[in-house]
Design a protein around this motif. Structure first.
Motif, PDB file in Angstrom:
ATOM      1  N   VAL A  30       0.791  -1.019  -0.036  1.00  0.00           N
ATOM      2  CA  VAL A  30       0.069   0.056  -0.101  1.00  0.00           C
ATOM      3  C   VAL A  30       0.953   1.209  -0.080  1.00  0.00           C
ATOM      4  O   VAL A  30       0.590   2.316  -0.694  1.00  0.00           O
ATOM      5  N   LEU A  31       1.989   1.111   0.687  1.00  0.00           N
ATOM      6  CA  LEU A  31       2.861   2.308   0.732  1.00  0.00           C
ATOM      7  C   LEU A  31       3.560   2.612  -0.762  1.00  0.00           C
ATOM      8  O   LEU A  31       3.781   3.678  -1.096  1.00  0.00           O
ATOM      9  N   THR A  32       3.959   1.601  -1.302  1.00  0.00           N
ATOM     10  CA  THR A  32       4.555   1.475  -2.545  1.00  0.00           C
ATOM     11  C   THR A  32       3.480   2.067  -3.888  1.00  0.00           C
ATOM     12  O   THR A  32       3.901   3.194  -4.434  1.00  0.00           O
ATOM     13  N   ILE A  33       2.312   1.799  -3.567  1.00  0.00           N
ATOM     14  CA  ILE A  33       1.599   2.405  -4.648  1.00  0.00           C
ATOM     15  C   ILE A  33       1.055   3.952  -4.181  1.00  0.00           C
ATOM     16  O   ILE A  33       0.926   4.781  -5.172  1.00  0.00           O
ATOM     17  N   LEU A  34       0.927   3.962  -2.968  1.00  0.00           N
ATOM     18  CA  LEU A  34       0.797   5.390  -2.417  1.00  0.00           C
ATOM     19  C   LEU A  34       1.692   6.449  -2.923  1.00  0.00           C
ATOM     20  O   LEU A  34       1.577   7.315  -3.695  1.00  0.00           O
ATOM     21  N   LEU A  35       3.078   6.112  -2.798  1.00  0.00           N
ATOM     22  CA  LEU A  35       4.216   6.521  -3.395  1.00  0.00           C
ATOM     23  C   LEU A  35       4.102   6.780  -4.702  1.00  0.00           C
ATOM     24  O   LEU A  35       4.445   7.673  -5.298  1.00  0.00           O
ATOM     25  N   ALA A  36       4.181   5.765  -5.650  1.00  0.00           N
ATOM     26  CA  ALA A  36       3.767   5.751  -7.033  1.00  0.00           C
ATOM     27  C   ALA A  36       3.077   6.925  -7.565  1.00  0.00           C
ATOM     28  O   ALA A  36       3.068   7.640  -8.378  1.00  0.00           O
ATOM     29  N   PHE A  37       1.495   6.564  -7.149  1.00  0.00           N
ATOM     30  CA  PHE A  37       0.607   7.475  -7.330  1.00  0.00           C
ATOM     31  C   PHE A  37       0.841   8.968  -7.361  1.00  0.00           C
ATOM     32  O   PHE A  37       0.664   9.697  -8.226  1.00  0.00           O
ATOM     33  N   ASN A  38       1.238   9.347  -6.233  1.00  0.00           N
ATOM     34  CA  ASN A  38       1.436  10.712  -5.551  1.00  0.00           C
ATOM     35  C   ASN A  38       2.799  11.274  -6.237  1.00  0.00           C
ATOM     36  O   ASN A  38       2.973  12.400  -6.561  1.00  0.00           O
ATOM     37  N   ALA A  39       3.709  10.486  -6.538  1.00  0.00           N
ATOM     38  CA  ALA A  39       5.055  10.727  -7.192  1.00  0.00           C
ATOM     39  C   ALA A  39       4.391  11.261  -8.447  1.00  0.00           C
ATOM     40  O   ALA A  39       5.064  12.171  -9.083  1.00  0.00           O
ATOM     41  N   ALA A  40       3.719  10.525  -9.149  1.00  0.00           N
ATOM     42  CA  ALA A  40       3.299  10.866 -10.616  1.00  0.00           C
ATOM     43  C   ALA A  40       2.560  12.166 -10.667  1.00  0.00           C
ATOM     44  O   ALA A  40       2.719  12.967 -11.385  1.00  0.00           O
ATOM     45  N   LEU A  41       1.512  12.239  -9.572  1.00  0.00           N
ATOM     46  CA  LEU A  41       0.993  13.558  -9.451  1.00  0.00           C
ATOM     47  C   LEU A  41       1.851  14.557  -9.167  1.00  0.00           C
ATOM     48  O   LEU A  41       1.531  15.990  -9.741  1.00  0.00           O
ATOM     49  N   MET A  42       2.766  14.560  -8.321  1.00  0.00           N
ATOM     50  CA  MET A  42       3.589  15.679  -7.829  1.00  0.00           C
ATOM     51  C   MET A  42       4.446  16.076  -9.015  1.00  0.00           C
ATOM     52  O   MET A  42       4.741  17.429  -9.455  1.00  0.00           O
ATOM     53  N   LEU A  43       5.008  15.160 -10.045  1.00  0.00           N
ATOM     54  CA  LEU A  43       5.683  15.481 -11.128  1.00  0.00           C
ATOM     55  C   LEU A  43       4.651  16.408 -12.100  1.00  0.00           C
ATOM     56  O   LEU A  43       5.005  17.195 -12.724  1.00  0.00           O
ATOM     57  N   VAL A  44       3.517  16.080 -12.175  1.00  0.00           N
ATOM     58  CA  VAL A  44       2.575  16.569 -13.071  1.00  0.00           C
ATOM     59  C   VAL A  44       2.205  18.020 -12.552  1.00  0.00           C
ATOM     60  O   VAL A  44       2.260  19.214 -13.429  1.00  0.00           O
ATOM     61  N   LYS A  45       1.832  17.958 -11.235  1.00  0.00           N
ATOM     62  CA  LYS A  45       1.363  19.046 -10.556  1.00  0.00           C
ATOM     63  C   LYS A  45       2.373  20.096 -10.308  1.00  0.00           C
ATOM     64  O   LYS A  45       2.289  21.496 -10.847  1.00  0.00           O
ATOM     65  N   TYR A  46       3.542  19.920  -9.621  1.00  0.00           N
ATOM     66  CA  TYR A  46       4.400  20.737  -9.047  1.00  0.00           C
ATOM     67  C   TYR A  46       5.571  21.263 -10.159  1.00  0.00           C
ATOM     68  O   TYR A  46       6.368  21.956  -9.702  1.00  0.00           O
ATOM     69  N   SER A  47       5.317  20.754 -11.397  1.00  0.00           N
ATOM     70  CA  SER A  47       6.158  21.206 -12.458  1.00  0.00           C
ATOM     71  C   SER A  47       5.428  22.272 -13.136  1.00  0.00           C
ATOM     72  O   SER A  47       6.197  22.949 -13.921  1.00  0.00           O
ATOM     73  N   GLN A  48       4.144  22.556 -12.841  1.00  0.00           N
ATOM     74  CA  GLN A  48       3.304  23.630 -13.533  1.00  0.00           C
ATOM     75  C   GLN A  48       3.446  25.005 -12.473  1.00  0.00           C
ATOM     76  O   GLN A  48       4.031  25.094 -11.575  1.00  0.00           O
ATOM     77  N   PRO A  49       3.102  25.971 -13.158  1.00  0.00           N
ATOM     78  CA  PRO A  49       3.269  27.240 -12.348  1.00  0.00           C
ATOM     79  C   PRO A  49       2.246  27.209 -11.159  1.00  0.00           C
ATOM     80  O   PRO A  49       1.275  26.647 -11.386  1.00  0.00           O
ATOM     81  N   LEU A  50       2.716  27.714 -10.072  1.00  0.00           N
ATOM     82  CA  LEU A  50       2.047  27.894  -8.731  1.00  0.00           C
ATOM     83  C   LEU A  50       1.789  26.310  -8.453  1.00  0.00           C
ATOM     84  O   LEU A  50       0.775  25.979  -7.888  1.00  0.00           O
TER      85      LEU A  50
END
Length: 313
Positions: A287-307
């Motif tokens: 569960v921790l592995t998939i949580l990290l993988a899912f949120n890492a993907a979200l973070m790459l998408v979200k936090y690479s954008q402005p604001l």
């Protein structure tokens, strides 16, 4: 020493979020305006009757009204962001020292952090709810948890899930039967929530209608996998984390029917994540592995954008 470190980290976390740029953030103009117009909104709802006043988050409006008398609009918004982020981070890190590292990661997950940066009303509601969640005294617990839906109305459903879990425990209902009941009631609420909101005059009556367009299904698939892993933890775990399971089941049962599913889930997602951290053995690893993988993907998408992806555009 541990509490001092936790206090320092929480202060830094809250200060960083509160000092973020104001311009261009989603819904920021509405929250800036709220500090000016909250007294007028309270008066309007009061004129429509007690039910309308109670159903439209009067504590949130009262807090904005009080702060707006003393501070400028921008300062009001920053105070709310700081308070919400600090309270939640401090409570989580203080009460779960064994999961200190994982909770630091959770605090920067997009689905958690956006409640402090974008959905300020919801972030404040979460902070007040978590104050009640971790209170030891029964009266204090009831007070803070009971206050939360008057800041963000999604907590009415969270509290309903809590009451349902308490009743089912008193009736000594088997965990598997409890989950089936949660699913049935959640689906019924999803179909009736628009009518209920309209009856009491809540502002959500226009935003909780059954969705015409199909949802993407990504969130449904991901959290379904998480639910399956949690179910494999066993009956004792389900008994201990009934509320978290109820929040997750409500989200999945109503996912394709109403947008309120996501808002309720965001209000209770910390309870689900805390339950995930309580798993053991291979289930915890998975569960921790998939949580990290899912949120890492979200973070790459979200936090690479402005604001950090929280732009209004």
């Amino acid at each position: 020493m541990r509490k001092l470190v936790t206090l320092f980290i929480s202060l830094i976390y809250a200060a960083l979020l509160a000092s973020a740029p104001m311009e261009g953030v989603m819904d920021r103009d509405n929250y800036l305006e709220m500090a000016r117009v909250s007294p007028l909104i309270i008066a309007r709802h009061a004129g429509q009757g007690v039910s309308s006043l109670i159903a439209n988050e009067p504590v949130w409006l009262a807090i904005n009204s009080a702060l707006g008398l003393v501070f400028d609009d921008e300062v009001v918004v920053r105070i709310i962001i700081f308070f919400s982020a600090f309270i939640v981070s401090y409570l989580l890190l203080t009460n779960n020292p064994k999961n200190f590292f994982w909770l630091l990661l959770i605090l920067i997950f997009p689905q958690v952090m956006k409640n402090f940066v974008v959905h300020l009303r919801q972030g404040l509601g979460i902070a007040v709810f978590m104050l009640g969640w971790y209170c030891t005294g029964r009266k204090k617990k009831i007070f803070f948890i009971g206050l939360s839906p008057f800041i963000h109305s999604s907590f009415f459903i969270i509290i309903a899930i809590m009451l349902g879990g308490w009743i089912l425990k008193k009736l000594r209902t088997a965990p598997d039967v409890r989950l089936l009941l949660y699913s049935a009631v959640s689906l019924s609420l999803a179909l009736l929530v628009t009518q209920l909101a309209a009856i009491i005059g809540a502002r959500q009556a226009k935003t909780t209608a059954v969705m015409d367009e199909a949802a993407s299904g990504v969130g449904f698939l991901f959290w379904s996998v998480v639910l399956a892993i949690l179910l494999l933890q066993g009956r004792r775990f389900l008994h201990q984390h009934t509320i978290a399971m109820g929040v997750l089941i409500f989200y999945l049962a109503s996912y394709f029917f109403t947008p309120i599913a996501g808002r309720v889930f965001e209000s209770g997602v910390l309870l689900v994540l805390l339950a995930a951290l309580a798993t053991t053995g291979w289930r915890r690893i998975m569960v921790l592995t998939i949580l990290l993988a899912f949120n890492a993907a979200l973070m790459l998408v979200k936090y690479s954008q402005p604001l950090m992806g929280f732009s209004a555009n």
